[in-house]
Scaffold this motif. Structure first.
Motif, PDB file in Angstrom:
ATOM      1  N   GLU A 228       0.851  -1.182   0.000  1.00 36.80           N
ATOM      2  CA  GLU A 228       0.000   0.000   0.000  1.00 36.80           C
ATOM      3  C   GLU A 228       0.888   1.234   0.000  1.00 36.80           C
ATOM      4  OE1 GLU A 228      -2.320  -0.766   3.492  1.00 36.80           O
ATOM      5  OE2 GLU A 228      -3.497  -2.310   2.484  1.00 36.80           O
TER       6      GLU A 228
ATOM      7  N   SER B 128       0.767   5.336   0.313  1.00 36.41           N
ATOM      8  CA  SER B 128      -0.065   6.456   0.729  1.00 36.41           C
ATOM      9  C   SER B 128      -0.144   7.497  -0.379  1.00 36.41           C
ATOM     10  CB  SER B 128       0.510   7.097   1.994  1.00 36.41           C
ATOM     11  OG  SER B 128      -0.163   8.297   2.279  1.00 36.41           O
TER      12      SER B 128
ATOM     13  N   TYR C 132       5.101   6.984   2.254  1.00 34.63           N
ATOM     14  CA  TYR C 132       4.760   5.945   3.218  1.00 34.63           C
ATOM     15  C   TYR C 132       4.320   4.692   2.468  1.00 34.63           C
ATOM     16  CZ  TYR C 132       2.052   3.443   6.747  1.00 34.63           C
ATOM     17  OH  TYR C 132       1.551   2.477   7.579  1.00 34.63           O
ATOM     18  N   LEU C 133       4.956   3.560   2.784  1.00 33.56           N
ATOM     19  CA  LEU C 133       4.612   2.266   2.192  1.00 33.56           C
ATOM     20  C   LEU C 133       4.307   1.276   3.297  1.00 33.56           C
ATOM     21  CD1 LEU C 133       6.204   3.487  -0.289  1.00 33.56           C
ATOM     22  CD2 LEU C 133       6.874   1.170  -0.768  1.00 33.56           C
ATOM     23  N   ARG C 134       3.419   0.352   2.986  1.00 33.06           N
ATOM     24  CA  ARG C 134       3.091  -0.721   3.924  1.00 33.06           C
ATOM     25  C   ARG C 134       2.999  -2.021   3.144  1.00 33.06           C
ATOM     26  NH1 ARG C 134      -2.088  -1.596   7.955  1.00 33.06           N
ATOM     27  NH2 ARG C 134      -3.209  -2.267   6.100  1.00 33.06           N
TER      28      ARG C 134
ATOM     29  N   CYS D  92       1.820  -5.803   3.474  1.00 32.82           N
ATOM     30  CA  CYS D  92       0.958  -6.500   4.425  1.00 32.82           C
ATOM     31  C   CYS D  92       0.295  -7.731   3.832  1.00 32.82           C
ATOM     32  CB  CYS D  92      -0.107  -5.544   4.973  1.00 32.82           C
ATOM     33  SG  CYS D  92      -1.169  -4.816   3.741  1.00 32.82           S
TER      34      CYS D  92
ATOM     35  N   LYS E 281       4.002  -5.520  12.588  1.00 31.93           N
ATOM     36  CA  LYS E 281       2.842  -5.128  13.377  1.00 31.93           C
ATOM     37  C   LYS E 281       1.710  -6.093  13.069  1.00 31.93           C
ATOM     38  CE  LYS E 281       1.603  -0.766  13.374  1.00 31.93           C
ATOM     39  NZ  LYS E 281       0.956   0.498  12.956  1.00 31.93           N
TER      40      LYS E 281
ATOM     41  N   SER F 109       1.729  -6.612   9.054  1.00 29.36           N
ATOM     42  CA  SER F 109       2.304  -5.595   8.168  1.00 29.36           C
ATOM     43  C   SER F 109       3.651  -5.078   8.646  1.00 29.36           C
ATOM     44  CB  SER F 109       1.338  -4.416   8.039  1.00 29.36           C
ATOM     45  OG  SER F 109       1.181  -3.753   9.276  1.00 29.36           O
ATOM     46  N   THR F 110       4.374  -4.547   7.690  1.00 17.41           N
ATOM     47  CA  THR F 110       5.574  -3.761   7.950  1.00 17.41           C
ATOM     48  C   THR F 110       5.331  -2.409   7.313  1.00 17.41           C
ATOM     49  OG1 THR F 110       6.671  -4.501   5.928  1.00 17.41           O
ATOM     50  CG2 THR F 110       7.086  -5.776   7.917  1.00 17.41           C
ATOM     51  N   GLU F 111       5.797  -1.370   7.953  1.00 19.72           N
ATOM     52  CA  GLU F 111       5.536  -0.018   7.471  1.00 19.72           C
ATOM     53  C   GLU F 111       6.829   0.767   7.449  1.00 19.72           C
ATOM     54  OE1 GLU F 111       2.776   1.354  10.387  1.00 19.72           O
ATOM     55  OE2 GLU F 111       1.216  -0.035   9.758  1.00 19.72           O
TER      56      GLU F 111
END
Length: 147
Positions: free
Chosen positions: A63, A65, A73-75, A77, A105, A116-118
């Motif tokens: 994902e 942002s 910002y990347l996630r 997951c 997380k 997820s990792t962010e």
């Protein structure tokens, strides 16, 4: 009738102005990640909020942002539905342990969990350089949760 059509057109135009799309830098980041994943043997599918790809039959999501530009910002997951072997009550009891001992997380939702990792990144290589590690952490967390 003309007034109604003009009103409808104005409403649609206003809605489209507020619909968020990726800017050129974000779209460039997304394309670079797609190219990286292709080189790694994954087929990434573009979605409204980022990318979707499969690894060993499981869907993973990247994902991106639309609000953050520099850094972005990347996630990474994975969504997991509750089942007979994965119950919400069990995950909630262990949630603090998962989130303090694992490098990812874990969040509970009504229908399942999100692993997820962010991160904030300035370039796609900030993400692609550590992508294999992040993916393995998500897989290891899933394995730990299912034990």
């Amino acid at each position: 009738m003309k007034k109604f059509i003009l009103f409808l057109f104005a409403a649609l135009l206003t809605c489209s102005m507020y619909a968020q799309n990726y800017n050129s830098a974000q779209e460039n980041m997304r394309n670079q990640i797609v190219n990286y994943l292709a080189k790694q043997g994954y087929t990434a599918e573009k979605q409204d909020d980022g990318l979707k790809f499969k690894n060993e039959g499981t869907n993973y999501y990247i994902e991106i942002s639309k609000e953050d530009v520099s850094p972005m910002y990347l996630r990474l997951c994975r969504y997991v539905k509750y089942s007979d072997s994965l119950k919400q009550e069990t995950v909630i009891k262990q949630l603090k342990s998962y989130n303090t001992k694992l490098g990812v997380k874990v969040c509970c939702t009504d229908n399942g969990i999100v692993i997820s990792t962010e991160m904030f990144v300035a370039s796609s290589t900030d993400f692609t350089d550590i992508f294999p590690i992040l993916l393995s952490q998500i897989k290891a967390t899933y394995k730990t949760i299912n034990e």
